[in-house]
Design a protein around this motif. Structure first.
Motif, short mmCIF file in Angstrom:
data_model
loop_
_atom_site.label_atom_id
_atom_site.label_comp_id
_atom_site.label_asym_id
_atom_site.label_seq_id
_atom_site.Cartn_x
_atom_site.Cartn_y
_atom_site.Cartn_z
N HIS A 64 -4.20 4.19 6.98
CA HIS A 64 -3.62 2.78 6.63
C HIS A 64 -4.56 1.73 5.66
O HIS A 64 -5.27 2.43 5.25
N GLU A 65 -4.37 0.38 5.37
CA GLU A 65 -5.88 -0.28 3.99
C GLU A 65 -6.85 -0.25 4.64
O GLU A 65 -7.81 0.80 4.19
N ASP B 56 6.82 -3.57 -0.26
CA ASP B 56 6.45 -2.66 0.61
C ASP B 56 7.52 -2.30 1.11
O ASP B 56 8.61 -2.33 0.46
N SER C 156 6.05 2.80 1.23
CA SER C 156 4.86 2.07 2.29
C SER C 156 5.18 1.07 3.23
O SER C 156 6.15 0.84 3.51
N LYS D 58 4.32 -2.51 6.47
CA LYS D 58 3.31 -2.48 6.40
C LYS D 58 3.68 -3.64 8.08
O LYS D 58 4.97 -3.88 8.68
N GLU E 167 -1.49 -8.69 7.97
CA GLU E 167 -0.85 -8.20 7.53
C GLU E 167 -1.69 -6.60 7.54
O GLU E 167 -3.15 -6.67 6.53
N LYS E 168 -0.95 -5.51 7.88
CA LYS E 168 -1.69 -4.18 8.05
C LYS E 168 -0.98 -3.25 7.27
O LYS E 168 0.28 -2.87 7.30
N ARG E 169 -1.19 -2.86 5.94
CA ARG E 169 -0.73 -2.41 5.41
C ARG E 169 -0.75 -1.10 4.98
O ARG E 169 -1.83 -0.44 5.74
N TYR E 170 -0.19 0.20 5.22
CA TYR E 170 -0.19 1.40 5.41
C TYR E 170 0.95 2.07 4.30
O TYR E 170 1.70 2.10 3.92
#
Ligand code: ATP
Ligand code: MG
Length: 501
Positions: free
Chosen positions: A56-57, A105, A122, A124, A140-143
């Protein structure tokens, strides 16, 4: 026609599935739903032989970007640009303002590690903010998600991920904006370092240049070596030569070659050894610590002068008031001492990790204390001297983009007879017209060289005339020099590290 029908069917199937999913989410009791999800996940993992790891970012503290995430982002940037179809672009402000591409994404790229195939994707998660507002903030939770076969678990979790993180960090260092720090008293302040000098544009003998580049590169890659032999990972360079021969330019080229920050330490602005210690501890890894004109910033002749002063004032010291005034004056003058500096070059570095170059420059190497420049402290001594013909050819290639000319022969002869610094030669080679006319610049250089030659000749003649008159003065100078030599020898014989106050 058939394809159209298939799509129509597919569309209706997807629509029905979505409808069922919506009903499932809406009307199934929560407890039951989570049970079903849990068991279905277990079932899937039983049949599905792949392992997935999510990075996770943001983890833990909300505002701290995960180091692993940004390392992976950097690592994947080169792979994404060749594989992914949808890319995100951003400008990285480094020396050449390059464009950096990363995958958008829900894109996927594959990677290969010792024959193992892995996939990076990738994505989110979007969660709506719970707080009521007219402008709902979506979070937004990017990963990044890594997928690989469970057979390779150990290899991927160990060596592969380590290498990804290491390479990612190295790319980050390469792309970052470099800084030039200067000390304002006991504080560092910095600006972006954007000096264009490189070793390619530096005019000096090709062989010498290559030797320096090799030395620097070897140093920057020798982390394991220094650890094995039990030495701090640092290297000292002493650059010496007359003004305008490219000492400062070479430091900039070194920083550009290795991608290091520069700490330009102004010793005269440092109050005492304590302040010096504080400043040096604050320097970061991957940096060049520069002390320019070391002979001017550190009063190395102080010792002798103070002795003389004491002798002169010897009688007066009985008067306590005068003694006090004198002491006060001494403490005011007391700045960084040679031993303080030496302690730092030797002592501190072993304590804090990371690679550091320390570079001293001077116009008068003969004035320096041998204790300061012995091997181990200043490992490499580099002389930058007057412009040779080879250096001239490098300059003329840079400035006028020519490799040969009829006038080169004459210039070669004149350069052999006179001492002209690369800075002066460069000034003559500066284009004087638009577009540049090589001939005009070269003729200007020849004129300059001839003038310098005549001046040198006149000076030599004048000196020859004055010699008999100044004979005594010369003798005195000689004595002083031998005195200095004796002192230096004494220092080398063991008391090298004592304070020179
Ligand atoms: N070897 C060289 N190659 C290319 N350019 C040079 C070289 N030497 C000097 N120059 C040019 O001359 C100018 C002055 O050089 P630089 O400031 O590096 O000299 P320096 O040796 O640091 O002098 P000082 O001892 O006065 O600090 C630079 O702007 C650079 O363009
Ligand atoms: Mg300089």
């Amino acid at each position: 026609m058939a394809a159209k029908e298939i799509f129509a069917h597919l569309g209706s199937i997807i629509a029905s599935l979505m409808f069922i999913w919506a009903m499932f989410q809406q009307y199934f009791p929560y407890e039951l739903r989570s049970h079903i999800e849990k068991y279905s996940k277990r079932l899937v993992s039983f049949i599905y032989p792949y392992i997935q790891i999510t990075f996770h970012e943001f983890t833990g503290e909300r505002f701290m970007r995960s180091e692993a995430y940004s390392a992976i982002e950097n690592y994947l940037s080169s792979k994404s640009s060749t594989q992914a179809k949808r890319l995100k672009a951003d400008i990285v402000r480094n020396s050449n303002q390059s464009l950096v591409l990363s995958m958008d994404d829900h894109e996927e790229v594959s990677d290969d590690f010792e024959g193992i195939k892995l996939w990076w994707s990738s994505g989110k998660n979007i969660s709506k903010s719970q707080v009521f507002s007219f402008y709902p903030v979506t979070d937004e939770k990017r990963y990044y998600k890594l997928t690989f076969h469970k057979r390779y678990r150990e290899k991927v979790l160990g060596p592969y991920l380590t290498s990804v993180l290491k390479e990612g960090k190295a790319i980050k260092v390469r792309n970052r904006m470099r800084k030039l720090y200067t000390n304002n008293g006991s504080m560092w302040s910095h600006v972006v370092f954007e000096h264009p000098a490189t070793f390619q544009t530096l005019a000096m003998e090709q062989e010498k240049k290559k030797e320096i580049i090799d030395d620097l590169i070897t140093f920057s890659k020798a982390e394991d070596f220094y650890a094995r032999i039990g030495r701090a990972w640092k290297r000292g360079y002493l650059l010496y030569g007359p003004p305008g021969t490219g000492k400062s330019t070479m430091i900039a080229a070194m920083a550009n070659l290795l991608g290091y920050d520069i700490y330009d330490l102004e010793l005269t602005a440092v109050k005492d050894n304590t302040e010096l210690r504080k400043l040096l501890i604050e320097t970061s890894s991957k940096s060049i610590i520069v002390i320019e004109d070391i002979d001017c910033s550190l009063d190395l002749t102080g010792q002798r002068r103070k002795k003389k002063e004491k002798e002169e004032e010897g009688g007066d010291e009985k008067d306590p008031r005068q003694k006090l005034v004198k002491e006060e004056r001494e403490t005011k003058n007391s700045q960084v001492t040679l031993s303080g500096l030496l302690n730092f070059i030797d002592g501190l570095w072993s304590a804090c990790g990371g690679e550091r170059l320390i570079v001293f420059t001077t116009n008068h190497i003969e004035k320096l204390d041998p204790a300061l420049i012995r091997k181990g402290r200043m490992d490499k001594h580099i002389e930058l001297s007057y412009c040779s013909f080879e250096a001239f050819k490098a300059l003329v290639k840079n400035y006028l983009d020519i490799e040969s000319h009829d006038l080169f022969v004459r210039i070669g002869e004149l350069l052999g007879d006179t001492n002209m610094t690369p800075a002066d030669v460069a000034e003559h080679l500066m284009p004087k017209t638009v577009p540049a006319d090589a001939e005009i610049s070269l003729r200007s250089l020849i004129q300059g060289l001839e003038l310098a030659k005549d001046e040198a000749k006149l000076k030599a003649e004048k000196e020859a005339k004055e010699t008999p008159v100044n004979g005594e003065a010369k003798e005195e100078e000689k004595e002083e020099k031998s005195d200095h030599k004796l002192q230096n020898q004494a220092k080398e014989n063991g008391e090298a590290d004592h304070d020179v106050k």
